[in-house]
Structure formats: C-alpha cells, structure tokens
Design an enzyme around this catalytic site. Structure first.
Site, PDB file in Angstrom:
ATOM      1  N   PRO A  52     -12.435  -0.432   0.500  1.00 22.93           N
ATOM      2  CA  PRO A  52     -13.389   0.672   0.307  1.00 22.93           C
ATOM      3  C   PRO A  52     -12.751   1.769  -0.532  1.00 22.93           C
ATOM      4  CG  PRO A  52     -13.266   0.021   2.620  1.00 22.93           C
ATOM      5  CD  PRO A  52     -12.169  -0.701   1.906  1.00 22.93           C
ATOM      6  N   GLU A  53     -13.479   2.219  -1.556  1.00 22.68           N
ATOM      7  CA  GLU A  53     -12.979   3.270  -2.442  1.00 22.68           C
ATOM      8  C   GLU A  53     -13.757   4.561  -2.166  1.00 22.68           C
ATOM      9  OE1 GLU A  53     -12.875   1.685  -6.489  1.00 22.68           O
ATOM     10  OE2 GLU A  53     -12.750  -0.339  -5.687  1.00 22.68           O
ATOM     11  N   LYS A  57      -8.973   7.911  -0.140  1.00 22.19           N
ATOM     12  CA  LYS A  57      -9.732   6.865   0.576  1.00 22.19           C
ATOM     13  C   LYS A  57      -9.601   7.020   2.087  1.00 22.19           C
ATOM     14  CE  LYS A  57      -8.589   3.759  -3.245  1.00 22.19           C
ATOM     15  NZ  LYS A  57      -7.717   2.613  -3.600  1.00 22.19           N
ATOM     16  N   ARG A  68      -7.917  -8.254   7.944  1.00 20.90           N
ATOM     17  CA  ARG A  68      -6.546  -8.393   7.462  1.00 20.90           C
ATOM     18  C   ARG A  68      -5.533  -7.572   8.254  1.00 20.90           C
ATOM     19  NH1 ARG A  68      -6.372  -9.960   2.029  1.00 20.90           N
ATOM     20  NH2 ARG A  68      -4.129  -9.976   2.305  1.00 20.90           N
ATOM     21  N   ARG A 114      -4.173  -7.251 -10.192  1.00 20.57           N
ATOM     22  CA  ARG A 114      -5.572  -7.048  -9.830  1.00 20.57           C
ATOM     23  C   ARG A 114      -6.495  -7.654 -10.875  1.00 20.57           C
ATOM     24  NH1 ARG A 114      -5.835  -2.805  -6.301  1.00 20.57           N
ATOM     25  NH2 ARG A 114      -7.790  -3.783  -5.712  1.00 20.57           N
TER      26      ARG A 114
END
Lengths: 273, 273
Positions: free
Chosen positions: A2-3, A54, A104, A256
C-alpha cells in the site's frame, strides 16, 4: 505494498470508524509484529488517525500512539466477516474489531510515546502534498545523484509515500524514462514530474487506491480499490500505449517491475565507455 | 559517521569496560535522542555489548536492550575529563559514566525489548563478516540494479555497516569505478570487490577506526583512531595515486564525496542516447 493513496484511503475510513472508540483487548497471534506490551494501551480511546509516508499513526487518549506499517501485504479490516490464517493481530474495541491480516508477515504495529514517534518519523522526506515538495527541493535532491529517477522516487528519505505503482504511473504521465539519471533531468522535466506525481496520487486517492494483480490491498470494508481500472502503464506490458499505440515494455530496475512506453518515455540507454 | 570498524572499536572497548556494571542513573539533556523512560533500565546490569550494522546493542539484565546509533556525529566516551555543550545523554554506572556527545543531534539511544529489537534490526542486509555475504548474494543483488556500485555499498539494506570511508577505500583497493552500475560488474570484479571490502574493514578494525578530517570519531577513551593514516584514497583528492602517480579526483555521487584514481579505477562514463 500500500502506497500513499491506499494508506490515505484506510486512514480516512478509520478516522471515521474508530474515532472515540475504546480499546478493550488486543489479540496478538504474531508477537514479532506487535512487539510492545498491549497492556500499555488497553483502556485508551482513539483521538485521531493520521498518516506520514506509508505509515498510519493512531493517536490515543493516554499520550501513546500506534504506528502501523502495512509493508508488502498488510491489511486493516474493520469487522471482517471471518478471521483467516493470515490474521496476525486483532484490536478489540468497545464496539467492533480492527483486524490486521498480513500474508507475508513484514508489517507491524508499534506502541510509541510522542518522542519515540518523532524519532521514527524524522527520516522521511517531504510529503508530496506539502509545500516542502517544491521544484526547488527536487532540483536540490536530483542534482546530487546519478541514480535512475524511478529509484529516487521510491526512496522514502527523498519523497514520502510513493511506491512502485505511483512511480511508474507518474513517469508515464510525465513522459520521462524511468532509467534516466536524475542529474540529467531538465528543469522542464522536473516540473512535469512534480505535477505528474501530484496528479497520479490524487487520482489514486479519488479511486480509493489500487488493488492490483496480487489483490493484496483491500479497503477496511474488505472491498477493492478501483484505481487499477485507470492504470496508464502499471502491469500493462504487452498492451498498447494509449497515446501512441507503441507496445508497453517491462524491465527490472532495482529489483522492481518497471513499465514504460519506449516511444513516449524516450528510453535513455546507458553506455559504459 | 562511524562505520563498522569505528562502531566495532567502540563495542570492544565497552564490552570490556561496562560489563556487569549497574546503571544507577541516566541524565537526558536531549529528550528526542532518548525517547524512552529511563526508569525502565535504572538498576539493570550490563550483560554484553554487541553490534549489528552501525548499531550498538547493549544487553541488560532485565530483558531490555539499549539500541544506540551514533549517526553523523555521535560519540560514546567513557569517563571523559569534562562534559561539553554537545553532551546529550549521560549513563551513570555504579562505577563510572558513559557520556553520549553529539554535535549534530541525529544520534539516539532507544530502550527496546527483544521483540522490538528484532523488528528494528531485520531491515539490515548481511554483515560483511558473515557467511551470508557471499559472491552469490552479491551477484543476486547486483544483477537487479543499475545504481552506481558506490551507492549500493552504502545501502544498509543491501550490505550492513559500510559508509563513505570504507566504500571509497574498497573501490580503490578493487580498482573499480565508483560510478559503475552494479549490473555491469563482471564476476571477477564482484570477487575483487568482496575481498577488498573485507580487507579494508579488517584494516579499519586493526587501526581502531578512522578519525578523518572532521575529527568527530573518537574512541571511548577520547583518543583518535588511526586508520586515517592508512587511507588509500579517502579525502586524498589532489594527491598522487600510490600505484600509478595519477592525481586522485573527487566527485559528488549521491550527495557524498567520492574519491578515485581516474586511471586505476578506470572511470566509466555514462552517455544518454
């Protein structure tokens, strides 16, 4: 992960939902993700929910705060129908429950006093929507580095809140190659980039964040965001660029996935002499 | 800022000096640099002093730890003759005092339990002297990025403990250009670089760290380290390279002074096409 727009969406939801509610219990199934003693905050009421970079910051009535980072796969769900095997922490209120799921297990919730909070937050660069995020600031940061612009956009010490989705989107909007060393950006490109960053973040917030291919981001009501329906470039490799019909490419940059239109974004190439 | 060899020098000194001593008082002159309640550790004894990356970890008898980061200008001095206006924190033992001076006020001391400590330390990459710091690991990290090798060496999430001095020194020893994108390093260069990193860090430890031009690093006995007398390249711009007599140059890379021999280190240049 989530940004800014996703965390901001969660913040706005929670700031309505849990305000003035009292914490009556905390169930911790993953100790490393909630390393403090939950007794410190049982009985406290929620004063506000804020955001920095964040991170979510929940201000409590006992001069403590909860600092929350969702990292790769954290979710904060208000009264979900069921818990599941990814549920790590449950904050029980006098009315309702806030459930922290995290596939995770990289996310965390810390209890901090105000001095500790200051210390944790001081490492972040300016918020994109603050006046500190100026052309002048970007010029100063960019002139010092030959790192690729995409890598700098992801650096939380330089600019707070941008992750892989919005970095890709902003560079597409600004028609700048993700690989271009920031030192080589012209003043016109810096201006375009700043404007593009603000535009894509605003769009992200407007559409309640992006639940991209991995479906890991959910709003606290367990529904999806919808910015993914408006992606310019992110995860669109193989599709045609909407501006020029060129096939969008994907490369790996700093580990990325990086998406760009090789025509609009004028791919810079490096040669080592 | 103190890097692995400097912090390791301090660690070894303290691990002899304060072991089994009892904390009887803590004087905090800069609250933001000691954000916890000092009452939590008054009365505790020191069990050991460890290091991870550039952090010192002091294990206490009450299952708490002190995590200390010296940042740009922090000093830990054992029984200095006088306090001065940069003194921010004094830890008073049953016998003797440990004084934390910090001109720039970026350093800090946190009280953490073991879960909190785990959370703080998990972000760091492998320690150079551990088996995880292998050729294979470096190949994996390097192939994902076009960032300049010097920038990656400074990234604590990739490799723990290296700062500006030892990055410059290792690249000089390995005869690699600081600007070379890591993706472009050959396997031979990666092997040379790993070996050079271990060599310069060992030398740094052997000479008790480097008190460079700014004179900010001191050993806990208030004396200087001496690795600065053995610098290959660091702050030697304008002097001759010892191997080839070429004049050493200085550039700015990612905001940090970067020193190299333009002949031995075969300066790569970028061209943007």
């Amino acid at each position: 992960m989530p940004e800014l727009p996703e965390v901001e969406t969660i913040r706005k939801y929670l700031n309505k939902t849990i305000l003035r509610k009292r914490i009556v219990n905390i169930k911790v199934f993953s100790k490393k993700q909630f390393p403090n003693n939950s007794e410190e905050i049982v009985g406290a009421k929620i004063l506000s929910v804020k955001r920095r970079a964040k991170n979510l910051i929940i201000e409590l009535s006992n001069e403590k705060t909860l600092l929350i980072h969702l990292k790769l796969s954290g979710q904060l769900l208000w009264r979900p129908k069921t818990l599941n095997k990814t549920t790590r922490i449950v904050i029980v209120f006098d009315k309702g429950e806030l459930v922290f799921n995290d596939l995770r297990k990289f996310g965390w919730i810390k209890i901090l006093n105000l001095d500790q909070l200051d210390l944790e937050l001081k490492k972040f660069g300016p918020e994109p929507f603050s006046k500190d995020f100026s052309i002048k600031y970007l010029q100063k940061v960019f002139k010092k580095s030959i790192r690729p612009v995409k890598t700098i956009l992801l650096d939380q010490e330089k600019i707070a809140g941008i992750g892989n989705i919005y970095a890709n989107e902003a560079l597409s909007e600004a028609e700048i190659s993700p690989q271009k060393p920031v030192k080589a950006l012209t003043i016109e490109e810096i201006k375009k980039l700043r404007k593009a960053i603000l535009l894509v973040l605003r769009q992200g917030i407007k559409y309640n964040g992006a639940s991209a291919a991995d479906k890991l981001y959910l709003k606290p009501d367990s529904s999806n965001g919808s910015y993914q329906q408006h992606f310019r470039i992110y995860q669109k490799n193989g599709e045609k660029c909407k501006k020029c019909n060129t096939i969008i490419e994907r490369i790996n940059l700093g580990g990325r996935g990086t998406f760009f239109c090789p025509k609009c974004q004028n791919m810079s190439r490096f040669r080592y002499i």
